[in-house]
Design a protein around this motif. Structure first.
Motif, PDB file in Angstrom:
ATOM      1  N   ILE A 165      -6.678   0.889  -6.312  1.00 53.38           N
ATOM      2  CA  ILE A 165      -6.761   0.061  -5.101  1.00 53.38           C
ATOM      3  C   ILE A 165      -6.661  -1.419  -5.455  1.00 53.38           C
ATOM      4  O   ILE A 165      -7.318  -1.896  -6.383  1.00 53.38           O
ATOM      5  N   LEU A 166      -5.813  -2.131  -4.709  1.00 52.63           N
ATOM      6  CA  LEU A 166      -5.731  -3.593  -4.881  1.00 52.63           C
ATOM      7  C   LEU A 166      -6.607  -4.316  -3.868  1.00 52.63           C
ATOM      8  O   LEU A 166      -7.316  -5.246  -4.192  1.00 52.63           O
ATOM      9  N   ASN A 167      -6.515  -3.872  -2.640  1.00 59.18           N
ATOM     10  CA  ASN A 167      -7.385  -4.441  -1.602  1.00 59.18           C
ATOM     11  C   ASN A 167      -7.381  -3.530  -0.381  1.00 59.18           C
ATOM     12  O   ASN A 167      -6.507  -2.686  -0.225  1.00 59.18           O
ATOM     13  N   ILE A 168      -8.367  -3.718   0.480  1.00 61.55           N
ATOM     14  CA  ILE A 168      -8.479  -2.919   1.703  1.00 61.55           C
ATOM     15  C   ILE A 168      -8.719  -3.885   2.856  1.00 61.55           C
ATOM     16  O   ILE A 168      -9.548  -4.786   2.753  1.00 61.55           O
ATOM     17  N   THR A 169      -7.961  -3.723   3.928  1.00 56.45           N
ATOM     18  CA  THR A 169      -8.219  -4.576   5.090  1.00 56.45           C
ATOM     19  C   THR A 169      -8.775  -3.722   6.212  1.00 56.45           C
ATOM     20  O   THR A 169      -8.505  -2.524   6.297  1.00 56.45           O
ATOM     21  N   VAL A 170      -9.543  -4.365   7.081  1.00 54.68           N
ATOM     22  CA  VAL A 170     -10.264  -3.643   8.112  1.00 54.68           C
ATOM     23  C   VAL A 170      -9.318  -3.167   9.224  1.00 54.68           C
ATOM     24  O   VAL A 170      -9.680  -2.337  10.051  1.00 54.68           O
ATOM     25  N   MET A 225      -4.332  -0.576   3.320  1.00 53.14           N
ATOM     26  CA  MET A 225      -4.826  -0.901   1.991  1.00 53.14           C
ATOM     27  C   MET A 225      -3.651  -0.961   1.042  1.00 53.14           C
ATOM     28  O   MET A 225      -2.565  -0.446   1.334  1.00 53.14           O
ATOM     29  N   TYR A 226      -3.833  -1.660  -0.046  1.00 53.33           N
ATOM     30  CA  TYR A 226      -2.748  -1.824  -1.006  1.00 53.33           C
ATOM     31  C   TYR A 226      -3.179  -1.193  -2.311  1.00 53.33           C
ATOM     32  O   TYR A 226      -4.321  -1.337  -2.744  1.00 53.33           O
ATOM     33  N   GLY A 227      -2.249  -0.444  -2.906  1.00 56.84           N
ATOM     34  CA  GLY A 227      -2.565   0.222  -4.164  1.00 56.84           C
ATOM     35  C   GLY A 227      -1.418   0.042  -5.135  1.00 56.84           C
ATOM     36  O   GLY A 227      -0.310  -0.356  -4.752  1.00 56.84           O
ATOM     37  N   VAL A 248       7.761   0.435  -3.711  1.00 61.15           N
ATOM     38  CA  VAL A 248       7.228  -0.932  -3.758  1.00 61.15           C
ATOM     39  C   VAL A 248       7.187  -1.522  -2.350  1.00 61.15           C
ATOM     40  O   VAL A 248       8.034  -1.219  -1.499  1.00 61.15           O
ATOM     41  N   GLN A 249       6.153  -2.349  -2.166  1.00 59.79           N
ATOM     42  CA  GLN A 249       6.002  -3.085  -0.911  1.00 59.79           C
ATOM     43  C   GLN A 249       7.239  -3.963  -0.721  1.00 59.79           C
ATOM     44  O   GLN A 249       7.752  -4.531  -1.684  1.00 59.79           O
ATOM     45  N   LYS A 250       7.700  -4.078   0.506  1.00 60.27           N
ATOM     46  CA  LYS A 250       8.862  -4.936   0.804  1.00 60.27           C
ATOM     47  C   LYS A 250       8.661  -6.331   0.214  1.00 60.27           C
ATOM     48  O   LYS A 250       7.568  -6.871   0.267  1.00 60.27           O
ATOM     49  N   PHE A 270       3.793  -1.046  -9.315  1.00 63.30           N
ATOM     50  CA  PHE A 270       4.087  -1.935  -8.181  1.00 63.30           C
ATOM     51  C   PHE A 270       3.119  -1.710  -7.031  1.00 63.30           C
ATOM     52  O   PHE A 270       2.639  -0.592  -6.814  1.00 63.30           O
ATOM     53  N   PRO A 271       2.855  -2.772  -6.261  1.00 60.98           N
ATOM     54  CA  PRO A 271       1.969  -2.628  -5.093  1.00 60.98           C
ATOM     55  C   PRO A 271       2.682  -1.902  -3.957  1.00 60.98           C
ATOM     56  O   PRO A 271       3.860  -2.167  -3.691  1.00 60.98           O
ATOM     57  N   VAL A 272       1.967  -0.987  -3.318  1.00 66.79           N
ATOM     58  CA  VAL A 272       2.487  -0.345  -2.115  1.00 66.79           C
ATOM     59  C   VAL A 272       1.443  -0.458  -1.005  1.00 66.79           C
ATOM     60  O   VAL A 272       0.245  -0.557  -1.287  1.00 66.79           O
TER      61      VAL A 272
HETATM   62  C1  LIG Z   1      -3.451  -7.117  -0.667  1.00 69.58           C
HETATM   63  O1  LIG Z   1      -2.590  -6.936  -1.759  1.00 69.58           O
HETATM   64  C2  LIG Z   1      -1.206  -6.992  -1.425  1.00 69.58           C
HETATM   65  C3  LIG Z   1      -0.409  -6.656  -2.676  1.00 69.58           C
HETATM   66  O2  LIG Z   1      -0.815  -7.408  -3.779  1.00 69.58           O
HETATM   67  C4  LIG Z   1      -0.865  -8.376  -0.893  1.00 69.58           C
HETATM   68  O3  LIG Z   1       0.479  -8.446  -0.505  1.00 69.58           O
HETATM   69  C5  LIG Z   1      -1.746  -8.654   0.297  1.00 69.58           C
HETATM   70  O4  LIG Z   1      -1.531  -9.973   0.731  1.00 69.58           O
HETATM   71  C6  LIG Z   1      -3.213  -8.488  -0.052  1.00 69.58           C
HETATM   72  N1  LIG Z   1      -3.993  -8.647   1.139  1.00 69.58           N
HETATM   73  C7  LIG Z   1      -5.155  -9.284   1.128  1.00 69.58           C
HETATM   74  C8  LIG Z   1      -5.843  -9.391   2.423  1.00 69.58           C
HETATM   75  O5  LIG Z   1      -5.634  -9.757   0.089  1.00 69.58           O
END
Ligand SMILES: *[C@@H]1O[C@H](CO)[C@@H](O)[C@H](O)[C@H]1NC(C)=O
Ligand SMILES: *[C@@H]1O[C@H](CO)[C@@H](O)[C@H](O)[C@H]1NC(C)=O
Ligand SMILES: *[C@@H]1O[C@H](CO)[C@@H](O)[C@H](O)[C@H]1NC(C)=O
Ligand SMILES: *[C@@H]1O[C@H](CO)[C@@H](O)[C@H](O)[C@H]1NC(C)=O
Ligand SMILES: *[C@@H]1O[C@H](CO)[C@@H](O)[C@H](O)[C@H]1NC(C)=O
Ligand SMILES: *[C@@H]1O[C@H](CO)[C@@H](O)[C@H](O)[C@H]1NC(C)=O
Ligand SMILES: *[C@@H]1O[C@H](CO)[C@@H](O)[C@H](O)[C@H]1NC(C)=O
Ligand SMILES: *[C@@H]1O[C@H](CO)[C@@H](O)[C@H](O)[C@H]1NC(C)=O
Ligand SMILES: *[C@@H]1O[C@H](CO)[C@@H](O)[C@H](O)[C@H]1NC(C)=O
Length: 702
Positions: A74-79, A83-85, A200-202, A220-222
């Motif tokens: 996990i990279l981050n989670i938004t409410v 989420m990004y992984g 990969v994320q756009k 890569f982040p998705v």
């Molecule tokens: C979460 O991580 C993704 C990929 O790294 C990034 O594009 C996005 O801006 C991040 N979102 C937040 C809220 O940090």
């Protein structure tokens, strides 16, 4: 009228039910639960411990940032349901003997899904293939790079030359990713023996020709979507116990292919609320009144925050919805106010309810005002609002400007809009939305002990309507220091025209006489209609329009701005010459102090000399003493301005000199008042015009 009444009634009801909350950092986790893994925020329904998450599927292992039954980091989670992984790259390579070395990935995402709109399936290689197989239903997609590729590699583009991306046709939760070389012919491209496949994320991958054969260990982040529950919103709402969205929220169905089972739903805060919709009390009211989100004409003052929304109101004596986008606030004519009351009274018992509500509304207004912004309070906004809202005379012209309006008008107080600077602060020019040009004075902080007087003076000055006084349009109190908004005057100051070499020739004697007369008129008017003393009459405070009409600026306000060290210095060196010596000694200010300063402006006008000059030719006491002594020794002519000497008829000059001398008597009591000065100057001006007909013709043509 009755419609207005309804609007008011609704506003009243909402106002009664509302309370103002202090803005606080909205919690993201259950009480007592950590809301972070390192620097990554973990919002509920996710949690770092069993009792902190909605269920096991949402329990984040902080050590490797993973959730159970899933193999991504996990990279981050938004409410808001994303989420990004990080996902790895699959590859297939040939070595020189033709053997294959490959790595496929079986990716499990538990109950989370790869977003089909935010990610791209990517292949890197020459004459190659990236393939992805959904392990749940066996569907399959691939992206192919043709045989002729890699002849024109281009950095930064991914359109078939060594690199290709395609969108995903469906959401994935469990899939295999693999790369495949289409040709088995070894050595077709000496620089490329490998093919890579990844999601990969756009916009998060840029192809470089150096990536060929060198992407083995990258990830890569998705973007992934997360939801709660396993039914639709409609189903979920039937069972109150398992429905997850909390109060002030809305439920959003997840859109997904029907054959993939029900993906559940997400919760988000209703309009006017913000926060975490999965937590009890997670959605907090947004206080629109404090931010720029509201469009109330009277900004923070006429704004009332309500749960999920806000209402705007107008000062008493005005009607309208109070919104910039709506009818705004307009004065009710006294007559129509009366008929309004007749209607109210005429409708019988309902009327008394209405009137009670109106009274209640007034009380409520006052109560709510107590919670308004700090600066606004500090700067006397409460007092001003009280005065404006409670004013019996709807004629009050002082306008409260919202900070955002002035920010827009001055291009965020851009330095190219600065038109003046000094010990008092900075003056900016600006253009309001209706194209009115204004000068905005950003003062040093005002003296907090004198706020009430300051506000009174703002109101009084904004009502002064004299052709020779710069109009104060209003003020803004939402900023750290109050901003005063004046009408914009185009043609610099009298000081500039007298002492700037290329301007002097335009200062004919008649023009000087006009300037003196108009300035005297302005002062006489202010002295007779208000208690206000200017305190800082000097040639640089007398502005001119393009046709040389006088606009006296800076009435009264100066005394509320504490003078700092630098200001005292400029005072001593720059404008000391204008200060009434009696006031300077005793500290007692009277309107005769303005008379003294005005006298010095007269001296300046006829001698063309700066009131205090550094060149040492005049005595320490400055121009005043020098002038008076020259006059007494009968050598006035020697110190006159060349221009004045040339055109002025010596009788007239002598008479102006006499008026000036009267004005700068050391004893204030002996000085004439401005009314007398004005009349004498006016008489003199008339006689000058008669005695020089040429001038009078040209002036009457103006
Ligand atoms: C979460 O991580 C993704 C990929 O790294 C990034 O594009 C996005 O801006 C991040 N979102 C937040 C809220 O940090
Ligand atoms: C979190 O910390 C790591 C290093 O400790 C850093 O690389 C990363 O950018 C940080 N992420 C955020 C969102 O601040
Ligand atoms: C993270 O660690 C847990 C236990 O330490 C393990 O079961 C899980 O497989 C790991 N997940 C990943 C993606 O490495
Ligand atoms: C690819 O294979 C060819 C033929 O076996 C070999 O000559 C070349 O060095 C290889 N290239 C790379 C980058 O490994
Ligand atoms: C090519 O790969 C095969 C199988 O992995 C290996 O036996 C062989 O030695 C490799 N050849 C070279 C030149 O690396
Ligand atoms: C692509 O970028 C690399 C360095 O990043 C450079 O060496 C190469 O010449 C570039 N190729 C093209 C076609 O611009
Ligand atoms: C990838 O990583 C492994 C282990 O960390 C390493 O042995 C291998 O050489 C790496 N491959 C490349 C192409 O960097
Ligand atoms: C939906 O979730 C509930 C509670 O988590 C569970 O009891 C039920 O079996 C689930 N239904 C399906 C179809 O997965
Ligand atoms: C507004 O919110 C507060 C706090 O949540 C609540 O006490 C009050 O009843 C709400 N008012 C309305 C009209 O919903």
């Amino acid at each position: 009228m009755l419609l207005q009444l309804n609007v008011i009634l609704i506003a009243i009801l909402i106002a009664i039910l509302s309370t103002t909350k202090a803005e606080s950092q909205v919690a993201q986790s259950l009480p007592g639960c950590p809301d972070k893994c390192g620097n990554i925020t973990i919002p509920y329904p996710f949690g770092t411990q069993k009792h902190c998450s909605l269920s096991e599927a949402y329990q984040v292992n902080c050590k490797n940032l993973s959730v159970p039954k899933a193999n991504f980091k996990i990279l981050n989670i938004t409410v808001d349901g994303l989420m990004y992984g990080l996902l790895p790259v699959a590859h297939q390579c040939y070595n020189s003997t033709g053997s294959i070395n490959q790595l496929q990935h079986n990716i499990k995402l538990s109950r989370f899904r790869i977003s089909s709109t935010l990610n791209l399936l990517t292949a890197v290689g020459c004459h190659a293939n990236a393939a992805l197989k959904d392990l749940k239903d066996g569907s399959y997609i691939s992206v192919c790079i043709s045989r002729t590729s890699c002849n024109g590699l281009e950095n930064g583009s991914c359109f078939g030359q060594g690199c290709m991306q395609v969108p995903l046709p469906f959401r994935l939760t469990k899939f295999r990713l693999h790369a495949q070389r289409v040709t088995t012919k070894v050595g077709s491209w000496s620089f490329n023996n490998c093919t890579y496949a990844f999601l990969v994320q756009k916009d998060q991958y840029t192809f470089h020709e150096t990536d060929l054969d060198k992407m083995h260990n990258r990830s890569f982040p998705v973007a992934l979507e997360w939801t709660v529950g396993n039914t639709s919103c409609k189903e979920a709402k039937k069972n109150k116990n398992s429905y997850i969205c909390k109060e002030n929220s809305i439920c959003v169905d997840s859109l997904v292919k029907v054959d993939q089972g029900n993906p559940g739903y997400t919760c988000s805060c209703a309009k006017g609320y913000q926060g975490n919709a999965y937590l009890p009390h997670g959605c907090q009211d947004v206080n629109e009144c404090e931010g720029p989100q509201n469009d109330c004409v009277y900004g923070v003052y006429g704004c009332l925050n309500t749960n999920g929304s806000y209402t705007c109101s107008c000062p008493s004596g005005m009607l309208g919805d109070g919104r910039e986008s709506g009818s705004g606030c307009t004065h009710i004519e006294a007559k129509s106010l009366r008929s309004f009351l007749y209607i109210a009274i005429g409708t019988g018992p309902a009327a008394s309810i209405v009137l009670t509500f109106i009274l209640y509304w007034g009380l409520k207004q006052r109560r709510t005002i107590k919670n308004k912004e700090m600066f606004f309070k500090k700067n006397g906004g409460l007092i001003l609002q009280k005065i404006l809202f409670e004013s019996k005379q709807p004629s009050h012209k002082a306008k409260i400007f919202a900070a955002r309006v002035l920010v827009k008008a001055t291009n965020n107080f851009h330095k190219t809009n600065v038109i003046g600077q000094g010990g008092y602060g900075t003056v900016y020019k600006g253009t309001l939305e209706d194209n009115t040009r204004v000068a905005i004075k950003k003062s040093k902080s005002i003296d907090e002990n004198q706020i009430e007087q300051f506000i009174n003076e703002v109101i009084m000055l904004s009502e002064v309507s004299h052709p020779n006084v710069v109009r104060l349009l209003g003020c803004c109190l939402e900023t750290q220091t109050p901003l005063l908004v004046y009408e914009f005057v185009t043609n610099k100051t009298v000081f500039h025209h007298l002492h700037q070499k290329d301007c002097v020739s335009s200062m004919t004697f008649e023009r000087r006489l006009n300037i003196a007369t108009q300035t005297a008129e302005a002062l006489a008017h202010i002295h007779s209609t208000t208690q206000i003393i200017h305190r800082d009459i000097k040639s640089s405070n007398i502005l001119l329009t393009d046709d040389y009409t006088v606009k006296v600026s800076d009435f009264g306000i100066s005394r509320f701005i504490p003078m700092d060290q630098t200001h005292i210095q400029t005072l001593v060196h720059g404008t000391l010459g204008y200060i009434d010596p009696e006031y300077f000694r005793s500290g007692i200010l009277t309107e005769k102090s303005d008379v003294y300063s005005f006298g010095m402006v007269l001296v300046e006008l006829i001698t063309g000399r700066k009131v205090y000059s550094y060149d040492g030719t005049e005595s320490e006491l400055g121009l005043a003493m020098f002038f008076v002594s020259s006059l007494e020794r009968g050598c006035l002519i020697q110190i006159l301005d060349d221009q004045a000497k040339k055109e002025g008829i010596s009788d007239h000059i002598d008479y102006v000199a006499k008026i000036a001398k009267d004005c700068i008597q050391l004893e204030g009591k002996k000085r004439p008042n401005m009314e007398v000065v004005k009349e004498e100057l006016e008489k003199l001006r008339q006689s000058f015009i008669k005695s020089s007909p040429g001038e009078s013709w040209s002036s009457s043509l103006d």
